[in-house]
Design a protein around this motif. Structure first.
Motif, PDB file in Angstrom:
ATOM      1  N   THR A 147     -38.528   2.153 -96.723  1.00 55.30           N
ATOM      2  CA  THR A 147     -39.282   1.417 -97.743  1.00 55.30           C
ATOM      3  C   THR A 147     -38.340   0.794 -98.771  1.00 55.30           C
ATOM      4  O   THR A 147     -38.520  -0.364 -99.180  1.00 55.30           O
ATOM      5  N   THR A 148     -37.337   1.549 -99.167  1.00 54.63           N
ATOM      6  CA  THR A 148     -36.359   1.042-100.133  1.00 54.63           C
ATOM      7  C   THR A 148     -35.615  -0.163 -99.579  1.00 54.63           C
ATOM      8  O   THR A 148     -35.409  -1.166-100.281  1.00 54.63           O
ATOM      9  N   LEU A 149     -35.214  -0.081 -98.317  1.00 56.04           N
ATOM     10  CA  LEU A 149     -34.497  -1.196 -97.688  1.00 56.04           C
ATOM     11  C   LEU A 149     -35.379  -2.430 -97.572  1.00 56.04           C
ATOM     12  O   LEU A 149     -34.917  -3.558 -97.803  1.00 56.04           O
ATOM     13  N   VAL A 150     -36.646  -2.224 -97.219  1.00 52.87           N
ATOM     14  CA  VAL A 150     -37.574  -3.355 -97.098  1.00 52.87           C
ATOM     15  C   VAL A 150     -37.770  -4.037 -98.449  1.00 52.87           C
ATOM     16  O   VAL A 150     -37.745  -5.272 -98.558  1.00 52.87           O
ATOM     17  N   ILE A 151     -37.961  -3.235 -99.500  1.00 52.63           N
ATOM     18  CA  ILE A 151     -38.140  -3.800-100.840  1.00 52.63           C
ATOM     19  C   ILE A 151     -36.893  -4.578-101.262  1.00 52.63           C
ATOM     20  O   ILE A 151     -36.989  -5.697-101.782  1.00 52.63           O
ATOM     21  N   SER A 152     -35.729  -4.003-101.028  1.00 55.57           N
ATOM     22  CA  SER A 152     -34.475  -4.674-101.404  1.00 55.57           C
ATOM     23  C   SER A 152     -34.271  -5.952-100.601  1.00 55.57           C
ATOM     24  O   SER A 152     -33.832  -6.973-101.141  1.00 55.57           O
ATOM     25  N   LEU A 153     -34.603  -5.910 -99.296  1.00 52.25           N
ATOM     26  CA  LEU A 153     -34.436  -7.080 -98.442  1.00 52.25           C
ATOM     27  C   LEU A 153     -35.373  -8.205 -98.858  1.00 52.25           C
ATOM     28  O   LEU A 153     -34.957  -9.366 -98.972  1.00 52.25           O
ATOM     29  N   LEU A 154     -36.636  -7.875 -99.089  1.00 51.55           N
ATOM     30  CA  LEU A 154     -37.609  -8.886 -99.515  1.00 51.55           C
ATOM     31  C   LEU A 154     -37.221  -9.478-100.866  1.00 51.55           C
ATOM     32  O   LEU A 154     -37.352 -10.684-101.089  1.00 51.55           O
ATOM     33  N   THR A 155     -36.733  -8.627-101.759  1.00 53.09           N
ATOM     34  CA  THR A 155     -36.304  -9.102-103.077  1.00 53.09           C
ATOM     35  C   THR A 155     -35.160 -10.089-102.940  1.00 53.09           C
ATOM     36  O   THR A 155     -35.108 -11.109-103.626  1.00 53.09           O
ATOM     37  N   SER A 156     -34.228  -9.785-102.021  1.00 52.95           N
ATOM     38  CA  SER A 156     -33.082 -10.664-101.807  1.00 52.95           C
ATOM     39  C   SER A 156     -33.500 -11.979-101.154  1.00 52.95           C
ATOM     40  O   SER A 156     -33.036 -13.054-101.544  1.00 52.95           O
ATOM     41  N   TRP A 170     -38.953 -10.018-110.849  1.00 53.55           N
ATOM     42  CA  TRP A 170     -39.456  -8.831-111.546  1.00 53.55           C
ATOM     43  C   TRP A 170     -39.533  -7.613-110.640  1.00 53.55           C
ATOM     44  O   TRP A 170     -40.100  -6.593-111.012  1.00 53.55           O
ATOM     45  N   SER A 171     -38.949  -7.703-109.463  1.00 51.71           N
ATOM     46  CA  SER A 171     -38.951  -6.575-108.541  1.00 51.71           C
ATOM     47  C   SER A 171     -38.093  -5.430-109.083  1.00 51.71           C
ATOM     48  O   SER A 171     -37.043  -5.673-109.698  1.00 51.71           O
ATOM     49  N   PRO A 172     -38.491  -4.167-108.852  1.00 52.84           N
ATOM     50  CA  PRO A 172     -37.655  -3.034-109.262  1.00 52.84           C
ATOM     51  C   PRO A 172     -36.250  -3.080-108.660  1.00 52.84           C
ATOM     52  O   PRO A 172     -35.289  -2.605-109.272  1.00 52.84           O
ATOM     53  N   ALA A 173     -36.130  -3.681-107.477  1.00 54.08           N
ATOM     54  CA  ALA A 173     -34.822  -3.768-106.831  1.00 54.08           C
ATOM     55  C   ALA A 173     -33.866  -4.697-107.566  1.00 54.08           C
ATOM     56  O   ALA A 173     -32.659  -4.699-107.296  1.00 54.08           O
ATOM     57  N   ASN A 174     -34.397  -5.497-108.508  1.00 54.00           N
ATOM     58  CA  ASN A 174     -33.560  -6.422-109.273  1.00 54.00           C
ATOM     59  C   ASN A 174     -33.096  -5.834-110.599  1.00 54.00           C
ATOM     60  O   ASN A 174     -32.435  -6.530-111.377  1.00 54.00           O
ATOM     61  N   LEU A 175     -33.435  -4.590-110.861  1.00 54.35           N
ATOM     62  CA  LEU A 175     -33.046  -3.983-112.134  1.00 54.35           C
ATOM     63  C   LEU A 175     -31.529  -4.003-112.328  1.00 54.35           C
ATOM     64  O   LEU A 175     -31.031  -4.351-113.401  1.00 54.35           O
ATOM     65  N   SER A 176     -30.784  -3.636-111.290  1.00 53.64           N
ATOM     66  CA  SER A 176     -29.324  -3.608-111.417  1.00 53.64           C
ATOM     67  C   SER A 176     -28.749  -5.009-111.595  1.00 53.64           C
ATOM     68  O   SER A 176     -27.758  -5.200-112.315  1.00 53.64           O
ATOM     69  N   THR A 177     -29.373  -5.994-110.959  1.00 57.30           N
ATOM     70  CA  THR A 177     -28.913  -7.385-111.115  1.00 57.30           C
ATOM     71  C   THR A 177     -29.053  -7.850-112.551  1.00 57.30           C
ATOM     72  O   THR A 177     -28.135  -8.465-113.125  1.00 57.30           O
ATOM     73  N   HIS A 178     -30.195  -7.561-113.158  1.00 50.96           N
ATOM     74  CA  HIS A 178     -30.419  -7.950-114.557  1.00 50.96           C
ATOM     75  C   HIS A 178     -29.533  -7.148-115.504  1.00 50.96           C
ATOM     76  O   HIS A 178     -29.168  -7.633-116.580  1.00 50.96           O
ATOM     77  N   LEU A 179     -29.190  -5.923-115.114  1.00 52.29           N
ATOM     78  CA  LEU A 179     -28.318  -5.104-115.960  1.00 52.29           C
ATOM     79  C   LEU A 179     -26.922  -5.710-116.059  1.00 52.29           C
ATOM     80  O   LEU A 179     -26.240  -5.541-117.074  1.00 52.29           O
ATOM     81  N   GLN A 180     -26.494  -6.414-115.026  1.00 45.76           N
ATOM     82  CA  GLN A 180     -25.188  -7.066-115.079  1.00 45.76           C
ATOM     83  C   GLN A 180     -25.166  -8.107-116.191  1.00 45.76           C
ATOM     84  O   GLN A 180     -24.186  -8.228-116.926  1.00 45.76           O
TER      85      GLN A 180
END
Length: 259
Positions: free
Chosen positions: A189-198, A206-216
Motif C-alpha cells: 500500500t505504501t509503495l502504491v501511494i508513493s508511486l501514484l503520488t510520483s 497534498w498526498s502524505p507521500a509528499n510530506l518529505s518533499t515539502h520538508l526539503q
C-alpha cells in the motif's frame, strides 16, 4: 480501560527490549549518511586512496541536505522497521489465541485497537524524535546550523507519515491473523501511494507521500510552505479514517465469529 491496556503494551515493549533497540536503530539510520558523507574523503584516504588519474568530485552538502539524508533513510529503512514492529500487533495475538483470552474480559473493541495503536506510536515517535535529535546534533557539528524550531517542524510533519504507515498496518492487522501478510499489504500500500503520488505530480501535491518533499523546501527557505500544511491536514484526515475503519473491521471480524 484504554489506559490499562496502553500501560500493558508499554510494559510488554519494555520487557521485549524494544525501548532499547528501536531507538538505537533509529539513531543509526539518522546519523549514518550525514557522518559517512562528511568523512568519505578521509575514509577513501585511509583505505589507500584513489587509483592514479581517478578523480571523484564530492558535492558540497549543506545542513539541509544532511537532514534530508536522515529523512531519506527513514523513508526506506525507517518505514520497514515501523512495519516490522507493527505487523504482529493484533494479528500475532489472533494467531496465538491470546486475543480471545483478552476479549473474554469486558474490553471494548475500540479501546483495544486504540491502545495497540497508541503504544506503537509511542515507541515509534519516541525513537524517531531521539534519532532526529542525534541527526540535528551531528548536522550542526559538521555541516552548519539548523534552527531547533525547524527541527521541531520536521519532526512533527514527517512524523505524520510514520503515523500513517503505522495506522495502515493496524488496519491490516484487523483483517488477517498472518503478520507476514500484514507486512506485505502495508508495504504494498505504501509503495502504491508513493508511486501514484510520483506519477500524478502536482495533482497529488497534498498526498502524505509528499510530506518529505515539502520538508526539503522548509529546510531550504525556513518557511512552512502551504502545500506542506495541506498535506499534513490530508494526512491527519486519512489517519482518522483508517483508524476508524480498523475499529469497524475489528468489530465485524469478531462479531461474525461469535454468531
Amino acid at each position: 480501560m484504554t489506559t490499562v491496556l496502553f500501560k500493558k503494551e508499554l510494559l510488554e515493549n519494555w520487557r521485549n527490549k524494544k525501548w532499547i533497540w528501536v531507538p538505537l536503530v533509529f539513531i543509526l539510520l539518522a546519523i549514518m549518511d550525514p557522518i559517512t558523507n562528511y568523512y568519505l574523503p578521509d575514509i577513501l584516504e585511509a583505505v589507500g586512496g584513489m587509483a592514479d588519474g581517478a578523480v571523484i568530485e564530492l558535492p558540497d552538502f549543506s545542513a539541509a541536505d544532511a537532514i534530508m539524508m536522515s529523512l531519506s533513510q527513514y523513508s526506506m529503512l525507517g518505514v520497514l522497521v515501523t512495519v516490522l514492529l507493527s505487523m504482529g500487533a493484533i494479528s500475532g495475538e489472533r494467531k496465538s489465541g491470546v486475543l480471545e483470552l483478552v476479549l473474554v474480559k469486558p474490553v471494548s473493541y475500540t479501546k483495544f485497537v486504540v491502545a495497540k495503536w497508541l503504544s506503537l506510536l509511542s515507541l515509534i515517535w519516541s525513537s524517531f524524535i531521539i534519532g532526529m535529535l542525534a541527526s540535528w546534533y551531528y548536522t550542526n557539528l559538521l555541516y552548519g546550523d539548523i534552527a531547533f524550531t525547524i527541527l521541531l517542524a520536521v519532526i512533527f510533519y514527517y512524523g505524520l507519515w510514520l503515523i500513517f504507515i503505522c495506522t495502515i498496518s493496524i488496519f491490516y492487522n484487523t483483517l488477517t491473523r498472518s503478520p507476514g501478510l500484514v507486512a506485505f499489504l502495508t508495504i504494498g500500500t505504501t509503495l502504491v501511494i508513493s508511486l501514484l503520488t510520483s506519477l500524478l505530480g502536482t495533482r497529488t501535491a497534498w498526498s502524505p507521500a509528499n510530506l518529505s518533499t515539502h520538508l526539503q523546501e522548509l529546510l531550504i527557505t525556513g518557511d512552512i510552505p502551504s502545500a506542506l500544511i495541506y498535506a499534513a491536514i490530508v494526512s491527519v484526515l486519512l489517519i482518522i479514517i483508517v483508524l476508524l475503519a480498523s475499529i469497524y473491521s475489528f468489530k465485524q471480524v469478531f462479531n461474525n465469529r461469535n454468531e
